[in-house]
Write a protein that holds these residues in place. Structure first.
Motif, PDB file in Angstrom:
ATOM      1  N   ALA A 143       0.828  -1.204   0.000  1.00 20.20           N
ATOM      2  CA  ALA A 143       0.000   0.000   0.000  1.00 20.20           C
ATOM      3  C   ALA A 143       0.863   1.255   0.000  1.00 20.20           C
ATOM      4  O   ALA A 143       0.518   2.263  -0.642  1.00 20.20           O
ATOM      5  CB  ALA A 143      -0.931  -0.007   1.212  1.00 20.20           C
ATOM      6  N   SER A 144       1.995   1.209   0.694  1.00 17.55           N
ATOM      7  CA  SER A 144       2.899   2.360   0.740  1.00 17.55           C
ATOM      8  C   SER A 144       3.553   2.604  -0.613  1.00 17.55           C
ATOM      9  O   SER A 144       3.732   3.756  -1.026  1.00 17.55           O
ATOM     10  CB  SER A 144       3.965   2.140   1.813  1.00 17.55           C
ATOM     11  N   LEU A 145       3.898   1.515  -1.310  1.00 19.40           N
ATOM     12  CA  LEU A 145       4.478   1.676  -2.642  1.00 19.40           C
ATOM     13  C   LEU A 145       3.469   2.307  -3.600  1.00 19.40           C
ATOM     14  O   LEU A 145       3.839   3.092  -4.474  1.00 19.40           O
ATOM     15  CB  LEU A 145       4.953   0.327  -3.177  1.00 19.40           C
ATOM     16  N   ASP A 146       2.201   1.970  -3.435  1.00 25.78           N
ATOM     17  CA  ASP A 146       1.165   2.606  -4.253  1.00 25.78           C
ATOM     18  C   ASP A 146       1.153   4.112  -4.052  1.00 25.78           C
ATOM     19  O   ASP A 146       0.788   4.869  -4.967  1.00 25.78           O
ATOM     20  CB  ASP A 146      -0.231   2.063  -3.891  1.00 25.78           C
ATOM     21  N   ALA A 147       1.534   4.560  -2.853  1.00 26.09           N
ATOM     22  CA  ALA A 147       1.420   5.968  -2.487  1.00 26.09           C
ATOM     23  C   ALA A 147       2.703   6.757  -2.674  1.00 26.09           C
ATOM     24  O   ALA A 147       2.721   7.966  -2.406  1.00 26.09           O
ATOM     25  CB  ALA A 147       0.964   6.080  -1.027  1.00 26.09           C
ATOM     26  N   LEU A 148       3.787   6.121  -3.121  1.00 23.89           N
ATOM     27  CA  LEU A 148       5.025   6.875  -3.344  1.00 23.89           C
ATOM     28  C   LEU A 148       4.805   7.931  -4.428  1.00 23.89           C
ATOM     29  O   LEU A 148       4.132   7.681  -5.433  1.00 23.89           O
ATOM     30  CB  LEU A 148       6.156   5.947  -3.776  1.00 23.89           C
ATOM     31  N   PRO A 149       5.390   9.116  -4.266  1.00 30.61           N
ATOM     32  CA  PRO A 149       5.303  10.115  -5.332  1.00 30.61           C
ATOM     33  C   PRO A 149       5.948   9.596  -6.615  1.00 30.61           C
ATOM     34  O   PRO A 149       6.876   8.775  -6.574  1.00 30.61           O
ATOM     35  CB  PRO A 149       6.094  11.295  -4.763  1.00 30.61           C
ATOM     36  N   GLY A 151       8.257   8.859  -9.416  1.00 28.73           N
ATOM     37  CA  GLY A 151       9.700   8.998  -9.569  1.00 28.73           C
ATOM     38  C   GLY A 151      10.492   8.913  -8.288  1.00 28.73           C
ATOM     39  O   GLY A 151      11.724   8.860  -8.319  1.00 28.73           O
ATOM     40  N   ALA A 152       9.823   8.879  -7.116  1.00 29.04           N
ATOM     41  CA  ALA A 152      10.541   8.810  -5.842  1.00 29.04           C
ATOM     42  C   ALA A 152      11.221   7.451  -5.695  1.00 29.04           C
ATOM     43  O   ALA A 152      10.681   6.423  -6.103  1.00 29.04           O
ATOM     44  CB  ALA A 152       9.586   9.042  -4.679  1.00 29.04           C
ATOM     45  N   LEU A 153      12.401   7.436  -5.099  1.00 30.12           N
ATOM     46  CA  LEU A 153      13.152   6.200  -4.926  1.00 30.12           C
ATOM     47  C   LEU A 153      12.648   5.426  -3.717  1.00 30.12           C
ATOM     48  O   LEU A 153      12.596   5.953  -2.603  1.00 30.12           O
ATOM     49  CB  LEU A 153      14.642   6.502  -4.753  1.00 30.12           C
ATOM     50  N   GLY A 154      12.279   4.174  -3.938  1.00 32.67           N
ATOM     51  CA  GLY A 154      11.907   3.274  -2.862  1.00 32.67           C
ATOM     52  C   GLY A 154      12.861   2.102  -2.825  1.00 32.67           C
ATOM     53  O   GLY A 154      12.933   1.325  -3.791  1.00 32.67           O
ATOM     54  N   VAL A 155      13.615   1.966  -1.740  1.00 35.32           N
ATOM     55  CA  VAL A 155      14.512   0.836  -1.539  1.00 35.32           C
ATOM     56  C   VAL A 155      13.754  -0.180  -0.692  1.00 35.32           C
ATOM     57  O   VAL A 155      13.388   0.109   0.454  1.00 35.32           O
ATOM     58  CB  VAL A 155      15.820   1.263  -0.850  1.00 35.32           C
ATOM     59  N   VAL A 156      13.505  -1.364  -1.264  1.00 35.27           N
ATOM     60  CA  VAL A 156      12.620  -2.341  -0.636  1.00 35.27           C
ATOM     61  C   VAL A 156      13.370  -3.652  -0.434  1.00 35.27           C
ATOM     62  O   VAL A 156      13.946  -4.198  -1.378  1.00 35.27           O
ATOM     63  CB  VAL A 156      11.366  -2.594  -1.507  1.00 35.27           C
ATOM     64  N   ARG A 157      13.360  -4.153   0.799  1.00 33.72           N
ATOM     65  CA  ARG A 157      13.939  -5.451   1.099  1.00 33.72           C
ATOM     66  C   ARG A 157      12.883  -6.282   1.824  1.00 33.72           C
ATOM     67  O   ARG A 157      12.380  -5.878   2.876  1.00 33.72           O
ATOM     68  CB  ARG A 157      15.194  -5.316   1.956  1.00 33.72           C
ATOM     69  N   LEU A 158      12.581  -7.443   1.251  1.00 35.95           N
ATOM     70  CA  LEU A 158      11.518  -8.295   1.776  1.00 35.95           C
ATOM     71  C   LEU A 158      12.017  -9.723   1.908  1.00 35.95           C
ATOM     72  O   LEU A 158      12.719 -10.232   1.021  1.00 35.95           O
ATOM     73  CB  LEU A 158      10.310  -8.271   0.837  1.00 35.95           C
ATOM     74  N   ILE A 167       5.192 -11.597  -4.514  1.00 39.07           N
ATOM     75  CA  ILE A 167       4.067 -11.037  -5.261  1.00 39.07           C
ATOM     76  C   ILE A 167       4.567  -9.897  -6.124  1.00 39.07           C
ATOM     77  O   ILE A 167       5.638  -9.334  -5.886  1.00 39.07           O
ATOM     78  CB  ILE A 167       2.937 -10.547  -4.327  1.00 39.07           C
ATOM     79  N   ASP A 168       3.790  -9.556  -7.118  1.00 36.80           N
ATOM     80  CA  ASP A 168       4.139  -8.472  -8.031  1.00 36.80           C
ATOM     81  C   ASP A 168       3.908  -7.141  -7.322  1.00 36.80           C
ATOM     82  O   ASP A 168       2.795  -6.836  -6.901  1.00 36.80           O
ATOM     83  CB  ASP A 168       3.279  -8.563  -9.292  1.00 36.80           C
ATOM     84  N   LEU A 169       4.966  -6.373  -7.166  1.00 39.71           N
ATOM     85  CA  LEU A 169       4.876  -5.078  -6.504  1.00 39.71           C
ATOM     86  C   LEU A 169       5.179  -3.974  -7.510  1.00 39.71           C
ATOM     87  O   LEU A 169       6.192  -4.024  -8.207  1.00 39.71           O
ATOM     88  CB  LEU A 169       5.857  -4.996  -5.335  1.00 39.71           C
ATOM     89  N   ARG A 170       4.299  -2.991  -7.550  1.00 34.30           N
ATOM     90  CA  ARG A 170       4.474  -1.881  -8.481  1.00 34.30           C
ATOM     91  C   ARG A 170       4.292  -0.566  -7.746  1.00 34.30           C
ATOM     92  O   ARG A 170       3.737  -0.521  -6.652  1.00 34.30           O
ATOM     93  CB  ARG A 170       3.478  -1.997  -9.634  1.00 34.30           C
ATOM     94  N   SER A 171       4.767   0.510  -8.379  1.00 30.54           N
ATOM     95  CA  SER A 171       4.713   1.804  -7.721  1.00 30.54           C
ATOM     96  C   SER A 171       4.922   2.912  -8.740  1.00 30.54           C
ATOM     97  O   SER A 171       5.604   2.701  -9.758  1.00 30.54           O
ATOM     98  CB  SER A 171       5.813   1.878  -6.646  1.00 30.54           C
ATOM     99  N   PRO A 172       4.368   4.102  -8.478  1.00 37.29           N
ATOM    100  CA  PRO A 172       4.730   5.262  -9.308  1.00 37.29           C
ATOM    101  C   PRO A 172       6.184   5.660  -9.103  1.00 37.29           C
ATOM    102  O   PRO A 172       6.758   6.387  -9.924  1.00 37.29           O
ATOM    103  CB  PRO A 172       3.789   6.368  -8.802  1.00 37.29           C
ATOM    104  N   GLY A 173       6.785   5.185  -8.004  1.00 41.72           N
ATOM    105  CA  GLY A 173       8.175   5.494  -7.728  1.00 41.72           C
ATOM    106  C   GLY A 173       9.133   4.577  -8.460  1.00 41.72           C
ATOM    107  O   GLY A 173       8.744   3.646  -9.168  1.00 41.72           O
TER     108      GLY A 173
END
Length: 266
Positions: A143-149, A151-158, A167-173
């Motif tokens: 849900a947080s990735l959905d809300a990234l501005p 082009g914003a950089l999201g560093v994600v470790r799961l 799962i498939d994770l997508r984002s505007p970032g």
């Protein structure tokens, strides 16, 4: 408040999405948080009250063995136009209370809950975002990735049990995403922290969301505060569960654990 199951979908072998609808959601109002959660109430087998009940009233009027089990679950998505609520449940076979309940849920099954509440949303002014966790944190991270501005950089470790649990994770970032797979060895507890030690942290102000297993989160929190010098105000950091503990046992000691964790690095 309550919702009726109108759809079920297995996202992975251990992650089940329930879609809730119906008249019981008429008073539902979403909070401005991507870690928004509801406090669900799962009645015990053979409960001597109806499927729609007031958890507080049950506690006040029934013996303890009749009380519903209380658990917090993240709101993955709320559609205010269709009045549909999506909630993802981690299911480990017959372990626990809410997971087996969710696996057995069918169309029309009622879920009683209170909420929502929440406290985190990616800061649009941050230079970059760090999101770290396991299956228990995955709905909030998604849900947080959905809300990234944009082009914003999201560093994600799961961390998860294997490729079939991704799962498939997508984002505007822009995502720097890495999945880590458990092997069943004691070193699994170090996977997330070790992965962060390998990162060349970007410059600028970080905003972090770090949630999952208690001891793993404690180590990561210490790493960010001490080794990198970040401030507590720059992160949302909370333990959802603890290895080798039942939900009930963890709930009894969680407050003391969190206090000790925060006192360790103030």
């Amino acid at each position: 408040m309550y919702g009726r199951v109108v759809g079920t979908r297995w996202l992975t072998p251990g992650l089940l999405r329930l879609t809730l609808g119906g008249e019981g959601l008429d008073g539902f109002g979403m909070v401005d948080a991507t870690d928004a959660y509801i406090n669900v109430a799962i009645p015990p087998a053979g409960a001597e009250y109806g499927e729609i009940f007031d958890p507080r009233e049950v506690r006040d009027s029934r013996p303890r063995e009749q009380w519903p089990a209380r658990r917090r679950y993240t709101v993955r998505r709320w559609d205010p136009e269709l009045r549909l609520l999506e909630v993802d449940f981690v299911v480990h076979g017959v372990e626990g209370v809410a997971g087996p309940w969710a696996a057995a849920a069918r169309e029309g099954t009622v879920l009683v809950f209170e909420g929502p509440a929440g406290g985190y949303r990616p800061d649009p002014e941050a230079d970059w975002h760090l999101l770290v966790g396991d299956e228990s944190a995955l709905p909030a991270i998604a849900a947080s990735l959905d809300a990234l501005p944009e082009g914003a950089l999201g560093v994600v470790r799961l961390v998860c049990d294997g490729p079939e649990h991704e799962i498939d994770l997508r984002s505007p970032g822009r995502l720097d995403l890495r999945w880590l797979h458990r092997t069943g060895s004691p070193s699994d507890a170090d996977l997330l922290l070790d992965s962060l030690r390998e990162i060349a942290f970007p410059r600028g102000r970080m905003h972090a969301f770090v949630h999952g297993e208690a001891d793993e989160i404690r180590g990561i929190r210490r790493h960010l505060l001490i080794d990198h010098g970040y401030q507590r105000s720059e992160m949302s950091c909370s333990p959802y569960w603890r290895r080798h503990m039942t939900d009930e046992a963890w709930r009894e000691v969680k407050r003391d654990f969190v206090t000790a964790m925060e006192d360790e690095v103030a």
